[in-house]
Design a protein around this motif. Structure first.
Motif, PDB file in Angstrom:
ATOM      1  N   ILE A 368      69.726  21.997 -33.112  1.00 30.09           N
ATOM      2  CA  ILE A 368      69.852  20.821 -32.257  1.00 30.09           C
ATOM      3  C   ILE A 368      68.465  20.376 -31.798  1.00 30.09           C
ATOM      4  O   ILE A 368      67.500  21.149 -31.839  1.00 30.09           O
ATOM      5  CB  ILE A 368      70.730  21.090 -31.011  1.00 30.09           C
ATOM      6  N   LYS A 369      68.383  19.134 -31.355  1.00 33.53           N
ATOM      7  CA  LYS A 369      67.149  18.614 -30.795  1.00 33.53           C
ATOM      8  C   LYS A 369      66.911  19.269 -29.439  1.00 33.53           C
ATOM      9  O   LYS A 369      67.810  19.376 -28.614  1.00 33.53           O
ATOM     10  CB  LYS A 369      67.258  17.092 -30.639  1.00 33.53           C
ATOM     11  N   ALA A 370      65.689  19.707 -29.203  1.00 35.14           N
ATOM     12  CA  ALA A 370      65.396  20.429 -27.964  1.00 35.14           C
ATOM     13  C   ALA A 370      65.477  19.513 -26.747  1.00 35.14           C
ATOM     14  O   ALA A 370      66.090  19.875 -25.729  1.00 35.14           O
ATOM     15  CB  ALA A 370      64.016  21.071 -28.048  1.00 35.14           C
ATOM     16  N   LYS A 371      64.888  18.314 -26.819  1.00 37.14           N
ATOM     17  CA  LYS A 371      64.784  17.459 -25.651  1.00 37.14           C
ATOM     18  C   LYS A 371      66.158  17.048 -25.117  1.00 37.14           C
ATOM     19  O   LYS A 371      66.990  16.515 -25.845  1.00 37.14           O
ATOM     20  CB  LYS A 371      63.972  16.201 -25.982  1.00 37.14           C
ATOM     21  N   GLY A 372      66.360  17.333 -23.851  1.00 36.21           N
ATOM     22  CA  GLY A 372      67.597  16.954 -23.187  1.00 36.21           C
ATOM     23  C   GLY A 372      68.773  17.851 -23.496  1.00 36.21           C
ATOM     24  O   GLY A 372      69.861  17.661 -22.936  1.00 36.21           O
ATOM     25  N   ASN A 373      68.592  18.850 -24.374  1.00 33.19           N
ATOM     26  CA  ASN A 373      69.710  19.702 -24.801  1.00 33.19           C
ATOM     27  C   ASN A 373      69.523  21.171 -24.450  1.00 33.19           C
ATOM     28  O   ASN A 373      70.456  21.815 -23.971  1.00 33.19           O
ATOM     29  CB  ASN A 373      69.928  19.563 -26.307  1.00 33.19           C
ATOM     30  N   TRP A 374      68.343  21.688 -24.705  1.00 34.10           N
ATOM     31  CA  TRP A 374      68.160  23.125 -24.504  1.00 34.10           C
ATOM     32  C   TRP A 374      68.455  23.541 -23.066  1.00 34.10           C
ATOM     33  O   TRP A 374      69.075  24.583 -22.839  1.00 34.10           O
ATOM     34  CB  TRP A 374      66.734  23.524 -24.890  1.00 34.10           C
ATOM     35  N   HIS A 375      68.018  22.747 -22.094  1.00 34.59           N
ATOM     36  CA  HIS A 375      68.195  23.175 -20.703  1.00 34.59           C
ATOM     37  C   HIS A 375      69.658  23.128 -20.270  1.00 34.59           C
ATOM     38  O   HIS A 375      70.010  23.680 -19.222  1.00 34.59           O
ATOM     39  CB  HIS A 375      67.317  22.340 -19.757  1.00 34.59           C
ATOM     40  N   LYS A 376      70.507  22.521 -21.077  1.00 27.13           N
ATOM     41  CA  LYS A 376      71.935  22.479 -20.768  1.00 27.13           C
ATOM     42  C   LYS A 376      72.698  23.638 -21.408  1.00 27.13           C
ATOM     43  O   LYS A 376      73.927  23.730 -21.269  1.00 27.13           O
ATOM     44  CB  LYS A 376      72.533  21.157 -21.243  1.00 27.13           C
ATOM     45  N   SER A 377      72.007  24.517 -22.098  1.00 34.43           N
ATOM     46  CA  SER A 377      72.653  25.647 -22.766  1.00 34.43           C
ATOM     47  C   SER A 377      73.434  26.498 -21.764  1.00 34.43           C
ATOM     48  O   SER A 377      72.969  26.747 -20.642  1.00 34.43           O
ATOM     49  CB  SER A 377      71.606  26.522 -23.463  1.00 34.43           C
ATOM     50  N   GLN A 378      74.611  26.927 -22.187  1.00 37.00           N
ATOM     51  CA  GLN A 378      75.439  27.807 -21.369  1.00 37.00           C
ATOM     52  C   GLN A 378      75.462  29.200 -21.984  1.00 37.00           C
ATOM     53  O   GLN A 378      75.567  29.357 -23.203  1.00 37.00           O
ATOM     54  CB  GLN A 378      76.861  27.254 -21.258  1.00 37.00           C
ATOM     55  N   VAL A 379      75.352  30.196 -21.126  1.00 36.84           N
ATOM     56  CA  VAL A 379      75.335  31.590 -21.571  1.00 36.84           C
ATOM     57  C   VAL A 379      76.745  32.152 -21.452  1.00 36.84           C
ATOM     58  O   VAL A 379      77.304  32.223 -20.356  1.00 36.84           O
ATOM     59  CB  VAL A 379      74.344  32.419 -20.732  1.00 36.84           C
TER      60      VAL A 379
END
Length: 417
Positions: A368-379
């Protein structure tokens, strides 16, 4: 700002009330009335903390318990808690003994009393720190403030600050103090974590480690340059040569109102700040530290912006500094992090023979594109040393692997970046 007798210094900024106490970034500073303003605001509030009753143990225990719980819910398996004293170590040990410590912790004892008093500092450094040692907790580190920060222009630079003729910033300790302290801590197998925001501070710290290697020989502790805000180009290769960890704090490596405001005193050099790319290209080991509470305790904002150097929420356009690749960012937060804590033989990768420190995410970061997406990752799952410490989906409920830690995850989500 609290005003009383007033500052006698003649170079207090125009329009600023005279004061003996200064409230800056949520912290109280004392004012040395015989010093210029740039030095006055750098004097910490430790003497006020010494005069106040210490935080009650239940408050410290709750703070560490909730902080560690939040970190594990965001996929952190190992962390460094810097600036601890005997009471904070007692709180961490209490959580550990209850089986409620969901992360590996390296705690760094404060070298100075500028944050709060450490009444048993010398006993801890002499050996009392081993009392707290367990599989999850160790206190074999010491943290000190070598220079100041950007806002009051107290970061120590090799050359004068922009628009200044001679002012280079402030050193809180002499170079000779640093040389002797680093060498002595190294002999005791204690890691030194040095707050260095200016390139002059990190230059002297690297010199101190070089002198330490000369005195003690090779194979000593991996000491750590904390924040590494500005680094001199000529020092980038020295991190690898001296086996010094370059730790970078994400609070200022992407455009935001805070960065443009608080870090604006760096001027054109702001684009040079947090040169992760330079350290990696020179063969050094770089890691990320959140610098909580200056920035979010959630590591995912910094993780994403390592790759983009852009605002993760699109609140401000542009980039600051040079991004690194997704693969490099993942290595920084896994293998490099373990190396910086001295546990790379048991953690940092999913490898046969290592302990099971791993997480399960809701997305494949490399697809996936990092910008705007990575910080929304759920563990969806966090495991430390083969033990489930975070299981929001209840995947292991009712099995032999069911998590003992079931307390709610605190809501530490930042309102602003």
């Amino acid at each position: 700002m609290v005003s009383s007798a007033g500052i006698r210094s003649t170079n207090t900024p125009e329009g600023l009330p005279a004061a003996d106490l200064v409230l800056q970034n949520g912290r109280i500073y004392t004012v040395d009335q015989d010093q210029p303003w740039a030095e006055a605001v750098a004097i910490k509030h430790g003497r006020f903390m010494a005069a106040m009753p210490p935080p009650p143990m239940h408050a410290l225990t709750r703070a560490y318990r909730e902080g560690a719980r939040f970190q594990s819910a965001r996929g952190v398996v190992a962390t460094k808690y810097v600036h601890v004293c005997e009471r904070r170590l007692d709180a961490l040990r209490a959580i550990d003994l209850e089986g409620e410590l969901p992360v590996r912790v390296e705690a760094a004892i404060s070298w100075q009393d500028d944050i709060f008093p450490v009444r048993r500092r010398w006993e801890l450094l002499a050996g009392e720190r081993h009392y707290y040692r367990s599989k999850r907790l160790n206190a074999n580190a010491v943290k000190f403030h070598f220079d100041g920060t950007a806002e009051p222009r107290t970061s120590y630079l090799i050359t004068p600050w922009p628009d200044e003729k001679t002012w280079q910033g402030l050193l809180n300790l002499t170079p000779e103090h640093i040389y002797d302290m680093v060498a002595e801590m190294d002999r005791k197998r204690i890691r030194v974590i040095a707050h260095c925001t200016g390139d002059g501070a990190s230059d002297i710290f690297l010199d101190a480690v070089a002198e330490c290697r000369r005195r003690n020989g090779p194979g000593g502790m991996r000491h750590q340059c904390a924040h590494s805000t500005l680094l001199d180009e000529g020092n980038l290769a020295r991190f690898a040569e001296l086996d010094v960890i370059a730790e970078f704090s994400p609070v200022g490596w992407f455009p935001s109102e805070f960065t443009i405001g608080a870090r604006s005193s760096f001027g054109e050099r702001l684009q040079e700040a947090y040169n992760v790319r330079g350290v990696l290209d020179a063969g050094g080991v770089a890691v990320m530290g959140t610098d909580w509470p200056v920035s979010s305790i959630d590591p995912w904002f910094g993780f994403e912006t390592l790759v983009t150097r852009e605002n993760p929420r699109g609140e401000m356009e542009g980039k600051l500094g040079q991004p690194i690749t997704p693969e490099e960012a993942i290595r920084m937060l896994t293998l490099n992090g373990a190396y910086a804590m001295g546990c790379e033989d048991v953690s940092g990768s999913i490898t046969a023979g290592k302990t099971a420190d791993l997480i399960v995410l809701d997305r494949n970061l490399l697809e996936i594109k990092a910008k705007g997406n990575w910080h929304k990752s759920q563990v969806h799952l966090t495991m430390v040393d083969g033990e489930i410490v975070h299981d929001p989906k209840g995947w292991m409920q009712g099995t032999d692997f069911e998590s003992r830690i079931t307390s709610p995850v605190p809501d530490f989500a930042p309102v602003d970046i």
